[in-house]
Design an enzyme around this catalytic site. Structure first.
Site, PDB file in Angstrom:
ATOM      1  N   GLY A   1      -8.556 -26.403  53.190  1.00 31.58           N
ATOM      2  CA  GLY A   1      -8.666 -25.558  54.375  1.00 31.58           C
ATOM      3  C   GLY A   1      -8.008 -26.202  55.583  1.00 31.58           C
ATOM      4  O   GLY A   1      -7.285 -25.549  56.340  1.00 31.58           O
TER       5      GLY A   1
ATOM      6  N   GLY B   1      -8.841 -28.949  47.462  1.00 33.04           N
ATOM      7  CA  GLY B   1      -9.778 -29.692  46.635  1.00 33.04           C
ATOM      8  C   GLY B   1      -9.612 -29.382  45.162  1.00 33.04           C
ATOM      9  O   GLY B   1      -9.530 -30.288  44.321  1.00 33.04           O
TER      10      GLY B   1
ATOM     11  N   LYS C   1      -9.007 -16.790  46.685  1.00 33.25           N
ATOM     12  CA  LYS C   1      -9.197 -15.789  47.751  1.00 33.25           C
ATOM     13  C   LYS C   1      -7.928 -15.485  48.545  1.00 33.25           C
ATOM     14  O   LYS C   1      -7.456 -16.293  49.318  1.00 33.25           O
ATOM     15  CB  LYS C   1     -10.292 -16.256  48.705  1.00 33.25           C
ATOM     16  CG  LYS C   1     -11.685 -16.096  48.126  1.00 33.25           C
ATOM     17  CD  LYS C   1     -12.748 -16.280  49.179  1.00 33.25           C
ATOM     18  CE  LYS C   1     -13.091 -14.999  49.913  1.00 33.25           C
ATOM     19  NZ  LYS C   1     -14.100 -15.221  50.947  1.00 33.25           N
TER      20      LYS C   1
ATOM     21  N   ARG D   1     -11.945 -37.968  46.426  1.00 29.45           N
ATOM     22  CA  ARG D   1     -12.237 -38.082  47.857  1.00 29.45           C
ATOM     23  C   ARG D   1     -12.960 -39.388  48.183  1.00 29.45           C
ATOM     24  O   ARG D   1     -12.778 -39.939  49.259  1.00 29.45           O
ATOM     25  CB  ARG D   1     -13.058 -36.881  48.323  1.00 29.45           C
ATOM     26  CG  ARG D   1     -12.183 -35.650  48.484  1.00 29.45           C
ATOM     27  CD  ARG D   1     -12.982 -34.433  48.865  1.00 29.45           C
ATOM     28  NE  ARG D   1     -12.108 -33.401  49.394  1.00 29.45           N
ATOM     29  CZ  ARG D   1     -12.471 -32.139  49.552  1.00 29.45           C
ATOM     30  NH1 ARG D   1     -13.697 -31.754  49.250  1.00 29.45           N
ATOM     31  NH2 ARG D   1     -11.622 -31.261  50.041  1.00 29.45           N
TER      32      ARG D   1
HETATM   33  P1  ADP Z   1      -8.056 -25.124  46.453  1.00 26.36           P
HETATM   34  O1  ADP Z   1      -9.437 -25.744  46.444  1.00 26.36           O
HETATM   35  O2  ADP Z   1      -7.050 -25.985  45.751  1.00 26.36           O
HETATM   36  O3  ADP Z   1      -7.619 -24.722  47.837  1.00 26.36           O
HETATM   37  P2  ADP Z   1      -9.094 -22.516  45.838  1.00 26.36           P
HETATM   38  O4  ADP Z   1     -10.441 -23.000  46.204  1.00 26.36           O
HETATM   39  O5  ADP Z   1      -8.419 -21.526  46.711  1.00 26.36           O
HETATM   40  O6  ADP Z   1      -8.117 -23.774  45.604  1.00 26.36           O
HETATM   41  O7  ADP Z   1      -9.141 -21.836  44.391  1.00 26.36           O
HETATM   42  C1  ADP Z   1      -9.572 -22.518  43.266  1.00 26.36           C
HETATM   43  C2  ADP Z   1     -10.230 -21.602  42.287  1.00 26.36           C
HETATM   44  O8  ADP Z   1      -9.398 -20.486  41.991  1.00 26.36           O
HETATM   45  C3  ADP Z   1     -10.505 -22.299  40.970  1.00 26.36           C
HETATM   46  O9  ADP Z   1     -11.901 -22.448  40.821  1.00 26.36           O
HETATM   47  C4  ADP Z   1      -9.908 -21.351  39.926  1.00 26.36           C
HETATM   48  O10 ADP Z   1     -10.757 -21.160  38.806  1.00 26.36           O
HETATM   49  C5  ADP Z   1      -9.772 -20.064  40.697  1.00 26.36           C
HETATM   50  N1  ADP Z   1      -8.763 -19.177  40.117  1.00 26.36           N
HETATM   51  C6  ADP Z   1      -7.453 -19.443  39.890  1.00 26.36           C
HETATM   52  N2  ADP Z   1      -6.866 -18.409  39.270  1.00 26.36           N
HETATM   53  C7  ADP Z   1      -7.796 -17.470  39.087  1.00 26.36           C
HETATM   54  C8  ADP Z   1      -7.803 -16.163  38.480  1.00 26.36           C
HETATM   55  N3  ADP Z   1      -6.714 -15.640  37.945  1.00 26.36           N
HETATM   56  N4  ADP Z   1      -8.979 -15.483  38.485  1.00 26.36           N
HETATM   57  C9  ADP Z   1     -10.082 -16.012  39.025  1.00 26.36           C
HETATM   58  N5  ADP Z   1     -10.146 -17.219  39.605  1.00 26.36           N
HETATM   59  C10 ADP Z   1      -9.014 -17.951  39.633  1.00 26.36           C
HETATM   60 MG    MG Z   2     -11.392 -24.822  46.586  1.00 30.67          MG
END
Ligand code: ADP
Ligand code: MG
Length: 401
Positions: free
Chosen positions: A378, A354, A204, A39
């Site tokens: 987001g 991110g 989530k 970033r």
């Molecule tokens: P982004 O930032 O790319 O939008 P998110 O914040 O939604 O992604 O999710 C990222 C997190 O999801 C990571 O920290 C990863 O460890 C977690 N994650 C991925 N798969 C699993 C899983 N099976 N169980 C728990 N956490 C998970």
């Molecule tokens: Mg994230």
């Protein structure tokens, strides 16, 4: 929306320009050092262009989620140091957001110089729901500058003082990063080349159900991995052991699966472990047989093949959310495999989020293999949902310009 070039063509030499950037980088919990500076690098084109044009640049940014008061853990100090290295000139950090020290430092700026304000979220007003509270901070921020540039794409979905209210108080323009992100998102939402495949993962489900709902009518296939797949697997009647599960979303997932038919593609196998740790014994099991007491922490190798095949003929891909807990070595393979398949797509490939962007870099993949790596998770999801983003709406309002 006015662009940075519009602003530059009017001349910014000697003028104070407040730039809201997204410098919200991940920090190592133990050492506090920056683990991914993507970033910061993405913010350089706008900052450099303003410096080259002789502007006096005042940078506002947030880091993490401090509780509305100064907290050394969330100081922008390491960011100031890294930004200075990348710009090739030391970056001064104000001791406050828009207080006496910020005012004094801005008053001392010479043409082409830059100062970074301390974490804007050290002021509770930044994220306040109360318009008057945010307005008071926005007044102080606006007092530091003659012009405002928003380049913080990762924050445009927030109605925050430094994103929204301050833009109402100064002539404003969109920075280079915001312009580039919008250009790509427009290509995803206006007549994308087909097949259009979206890959979603991350932790989530409840955060991402709205985007699934909005995207389903538009995409040819939606591949779901990461922590969020377990709520879908539960909706299909599978036991998910101790995996992430949002029980209150199971019904919604069941409905989405019924609506989508075979367009939602779920994992066929998962990597399980008894606990969330880097030194555990892992097992790969089919999704029908996740043992009680085990956590699904990555998608399995057969799933990587299935997802790879689904991506094989895609012409447009949007990927958000890691396929597994990629921060821990035993659970990286799913994310790496899918990241490779997305990179190989013959067409437009966009990575948003991110953690997803950090995963691409941390897993040693070639950033240039992707059409675009978005800095805003987001924000890009809300844009794809068709929601109004306050930070963009206010930039498009040119009445104050
Ligand atoms: P982004 O930032 O790319 O939008 P998110 O914040 O939604 O992604 O999710 C990222 C997190 O999801 C990571 O920290 C990863 O460890 C977690 N994650 C991925 N798969 C699993 C899983 N099976 N169980 C728990 N956490 C998970
Ligand atoms: Mg994230």
């Amino acid at each position: 929306m006015r662009s940075l070039d519009d602003l530059l063509s009017e001349g910014v030499a000697g003028r104070r320009v407040l730039v809201r950037t997204d410098l919200n980088v991940p920090l190592d919990k133990a050492t506090g050092s920056i683990t991914d500076d993507g970033r910061i690098r993405a913010s350089l084109p706008t900052l450099q262009a303003l410096r080259d044009a002789g502007a006096r640049v005042v940078v506002a940014a947030h880091l993490g989620r401090p509780k509305g008061a100064p907290d050394p853990k969330f100081s922008l100090r390491p960011v100031a140091a890294r930004l200075g290295e990348l710009l090739g000139a030391p970056v001064a950090l104000a001791a406050d957001v828009a207080g006496d020290d910020a005012r004094a430092r801005v008053a001392e700026l010479t043409d082409g110089e830059l100062v970074l304000l301390e974490n804007v979220r050290f002021e509770a007003a930044e994220t306040s729901k109360d318009d008057a509270e945010r307005g008071e901070l926005a007044d102080r921020l606006a007092g530091l500058a003659d012009l405002y540039v928003d380049d913080a794409f990762g924050a445009v979905h927030r109605k925050h003082a430094s994103v929204y209210d301050v833009a109402q108080r100064l002539p404003h323009a969109a920075g280079r990063l915001v312009a580039r992100e919008l250009d790509v998102l427009t290509r995803l939402t206006t007549d994308p080349d087909r097949p259009y495949v979206v890959v979603l993962g991350g932790s989530k489900v409840s955060d991402k159900l709205a985007v699934i709902e909005a995207l389903l009518p538009k995409v040819d296939r939606l591949l779901v991995g990461g922590g969020m797949c377990f709520t879908f697997l539960a909706a299909q009647g599978h036991g998910v052991g101790g995996s992430l599960l949002e029980a209150d979303q199971v019904d919604t997932c069941r409905r989405l699966l019924a609506e989508a038919g075979n367009r939602i593609v779920l994992p066929v196998d998962v990597v399980c472990a008894p606990e969330f740790s880097a030194d555990v014994e892992t097992t790969v099991v089919p999704v029908e047989a996740i043992p009680d007491g085990q956590l699904g922490l990555d998608v399995g190798p057969r799933t990587v093949e299935v997802f790879g095949a689904e991506l094989g003929d895609a012409r447009t891909v949007f990927w958000n959310g890691p396929m597994g807990v990629f921060e821990l070595e035993p659970f990286q393979a799913g994310t790496r495999g899918v990241a490779r398949a997305v990179a190989a797509v013959d067409g437009l490939s966009v990575v948003g989020g991110g953690d997803s962007a950090a995963a691409v870099r941390q897993l040693g993949l070639d950033e240039d293999a992707y059409g675009h790596i978005s800095t805003g998770g987001g924000a890009s999801l809300e844009y794809l949902e068709g929601r109004e983003l306050p930070g963009l709406t206010v930039l498009a309002d040119r009445s104050g310009n």
